[in-house]
Design an enzyme around this catalytic site. Sequence first.
Site: not given
Length: 166
Positions: A54, A59
Amino acid sequence: SAYTSARLLTKGKFEQAYGRFEARIKLPWGQGLWPAFWMLGSDIATNPWPACGEIDIMEHLGNDLNRIYATLHYPGRSGGNANGASRVITNATTEYHIYSLDWSATEIKISVDGQVIHTVANSASIPFNHNFFIICNVAMGGNFGGTIDPAVTNASMEIDYIRVYQ
């Protein structure tokens, strides 16, 4: 659940290994919001997370305004033990910023507005040498997103563009 959220993904439509991936985004704000621009290994159906890999290009947490997280998750480095870093920027929720990934067989570099947040040496020992697909989403709450402020009734992550270069 009292909330719904959405995500856009290119799984089954577009996937690529290596290149430059960038998006120009204005982020939502509010306690409990967790917007992200990220990628998952296209082999996730047969090679479950975190083995598929990932790449979190961006974020952001509503309870930590203007801090941008850049993180890689893979076996031995997932969840709270992920391989990442963060950088504080200005106006993440009021202005557009360019979040980018420069990815090769030897290096993974994640930046915001041309300023490097995190760099990792890529090698055959980590799962970042195969195709990945792109995901954009606004999650609500969760272990990382935190408690949702009851005053948060809607939010939008505004995406001007997403571009991919080989």
